[in-house]
Design a protein around this motif. Structure first.
Motif, mmCIF file in Angstrom:
data_model
loop_
_atom_site.group_PDB
_atom_site.id
_atom_site.type_symbol
_atom_site.label_atom_id
_atom_site.label_comp_id
_atom_site.label_asym_id
_atom_site.label_seq_id
_atom_site.Cartn_x
_atom_site.Cartn_y
_atom_site.Cartn_z
ATOM 1 N N PRO A 2 -80.154 51.904 -39.911
ATOM 2 C CA PRO A 2 -80.082 50.706 -40.735
ATOM 3 C C PRO A 2 -78.639 50.407 -41.137
ATOM 4 C CG PRO A 2 -81.543 52.351 -41.728
ATOM 5 C CD PRO A 2 -80.925 52.956 -40.525
ATOM 6 N N THR A 3 -78.318 49.130 -41.226
ATOM 7 C CA THR A 3 -76.998 48.728 -41.669
ATOM 8 C C THR A 3 -76.964 48.722 -43.194
ATOM 9 O OG1 THR A 3 -77.565 46.399 -41.744
ATOM 10 C CG2 THR A 3 -76.716 47.254 -39.638
ATOM 11 N N VAL A 4 -75.753 48.690 -43.736
ATOM 12 C CA VAL A 4 -75.604 48.617 -45.189
ATOM 13 C C VAL A 4 -76.264 47.342 -45.695
ATOM 14 C CG1 VAL A 4 -73.927 48.382 -47.049
ATOM 15 C CG2 VAL A 4 -73.520 50.018 -45.214
ATOM 16 N N ARG A 5 -76.068 46.255 -44.963
ATOM 17 C CA ARG A 5 -76.637 44.981 -45.387
ATOM 18 C C ARG A 5 -78.168 45.030 -45.414
ATOM 19 N NH1 ARG A 5 -74.888 39.021 -43.346
ATOM 20 N NH2 ARG A 5 -76.364 37.906 -44.614
ATOM 21 N N SER A 6 -78.785 45.624 -44.389
ATOM 22 C CA SER A 6 -80.250 45.684 -44.371
ATOM 23 C C SER A 6 -80.777 46.599 -45.467
ATOM 24 C CB SER A 6 -80.777 46.101 -42.995
ATOM 25 O OG SER A 6 -80.380 47.402 -42.667
ATOM 26 N N LEU A 7 -80.057 47.689 -45.742
ATOM 27 C CA LEU A 7 -80.461 48.566 -46.837
ATOM 28 C C LEU A 7 -80.365 47.847 -48.178
ATOM 29 C CD1 LEU A 7 -78.806 51.922 -45.731
ATOM 30 C CD2 LEU A 7 -81.242 51.447 -45.901
ATOM 31 N N MET A 8 -79.294 47.071 -48.351
ATOM 32 C CA MET A 8 -79.130 46.317 -49.594
ATOM 33 C C MET A 8 -80.230 45.268 -49.720
ATOM 34 S SD MET A 8 -74.970 45.965 -49.793
ATOM 35 C CE MET A 8 -75.098 44.450 -50.650
ATOM 36 N N ALA A 9 -80.528 44.572 -48.619
ATOM 37 C CA ALA A 9 -81.589 43.559 -48.657
ATOM 38 C C ALA A 9 -82.925 44.195 -49.027
ATOM 39 C CB ALA A 9 -81.693 42.846 -47.312
ATOM 40 N N ALA A 10 -83.215 45.349 -48.449
ATOM 41 C CA ALA A 10 -84.470 46.038 -48.751
ATOM 42 C C ALA A 10 -84.513 46.472 -50.209
ATOM 43 C CB ALA A 10 -84.651 47.238 -47.829
ATOM 44 N N ALA A 11 -83.397 46.987 -50.702
ATOM 45 C CA ALA A 11 -83.344 47.439 -52.092
ATOM 46 C C ALA A 11 -83.532 46.260 -53.047
ATOM 47 C CB ALA A 11 -82.023 48.144 -52.367
ATOM 48 N N LEU A 12 -82.901 45.137 -52.737
ATOM 49 C CA LEU A 12 -83.025 43.966 -53.590
ATOM 50 C C LEU A 12 -84.453 43.443 -53.627
ATOM 51 C CD1 LEU A 12 -79.765 42.021 -52.683
ATOM 52 C CD2 LEU A 12 -80.320 43.114 -54.861
ATOM 53 N N LEU A 13 -85.159 43.600 -52.544
ATOM 54 C CA LEU A 13 -86.535 43.119 -52.476
ATOM 55 C C LEU A 13 -87.532 44.168 -52.943
ATOM 56 C CD1 LEU A 13 -86.280 41.258 -49.084
ATOM 57 C CD2 LEU A 13 -86.559 40.220 -51.332
ATOM 58 N N GLY A 14 -87.034 45.333 -53.320
ATOM 59 C CA GLY A 14 -87.927 46.372 -53.824
ATOM 60 C C GLY A 14 -88.762 47.017 -52.744
ATOM 61 N N THR A 136 -75.828 41.347 -37.734
ATOM 62 C CA THR A 136 -75.160 42.533 -38.282
ATOM 63 C C THR A 136 -75.695 43.829 -37.679
ATOM 64 O OG1 THR A 136 -76.707 42.843 -40.132
ATOM 65 C CG2 THR A 136 -74.808 41.375 -40.513
ATOM 66 N N MET A 137 -76.772 43.738 -36.938
ATOM 67 C CA MET A 137 -77.420 44.937 -36.392
ATOM 68 C C MET A 137 -76.640 45.490 -35.199
ATOM 69 S SD MET A 137 -81.391 43.750 -36.471
ATOM 70 C CE MET A 137 -82.205 43.341 -38.000
#
Length: 149
Positions: A2-14, A136-137
């Motif tokens: 996973p990219t940093v961006r995808s991890l951040m997106a997942a975290a933001l969406l819970g 970004t992937m």
């Protein structure tokens, strides 16, 4: 990975990133379609009960979807008139009779070629939003180098 961006997106969406559970549903033409058949060939954007205008836009953007190996799988309610829309290469309309698949993925989810859920969306995302994440992937970057696009 996973990219940093995808991890951040997942975290933001819970949500955590996880593997998508494969499913098989009938198409509007009553042929079985399985998420596993897209594995390693296509990314899949699963959208639940999208408005007709959203489907029309995805049809219009079919070439753009092909460039990123992005299949849009729409889950309108059974018997819905949207199931009879014109076919395109990268838009698949499925009948989710009991609504279980739609519930599993929410309003929308992006599944990568590796079968991992890359993002979950609380509303239907624009194609630009999804494309920005795909670009970004690492696998997409490799594709761009190999294909020149």
């Amino acid at each position: 990975m996973p990219t940093v961006r995808s991890l951040m997106a997942a975290a933001l969406l819970g949500t955590g990133l996880a593997d998508a559970a494969s499913f098989t549903l009938p198409t509007a033409q009553h042929r079985p379609w399985s998420l596993s058949q897209a594995m390693w060939r296509e990314r899949v954007l699963i959208v639940r009960n999208p408005p007709a205008a959203y489907l029309q836009e995805m049809r219009r953007q079919d070439t753009e979807l092909q460039v990123r190996d992005l299949r849009v799988v729409a889950l309108p309610p059974p018997g819905d008139a949207r199931l009879k829309g014109p076919p395109t290469l990268m838009l698949t309309l499925l009948v989710d009779e009991e609504g279980r698949v739609g519930q599993q993925f929410g309003p929308a989810a992006l599944v990568g070629k590796d079968g991992g859920v890359k993002a979950r969306y609380s509303t239907l995302p624009t194609l630009n939003t999804v494309n920005a994440l795909i670009d970004t992937m690492p696998m997409r970057r490799q594709e761009q180098q190999e294909r020149g696009r």
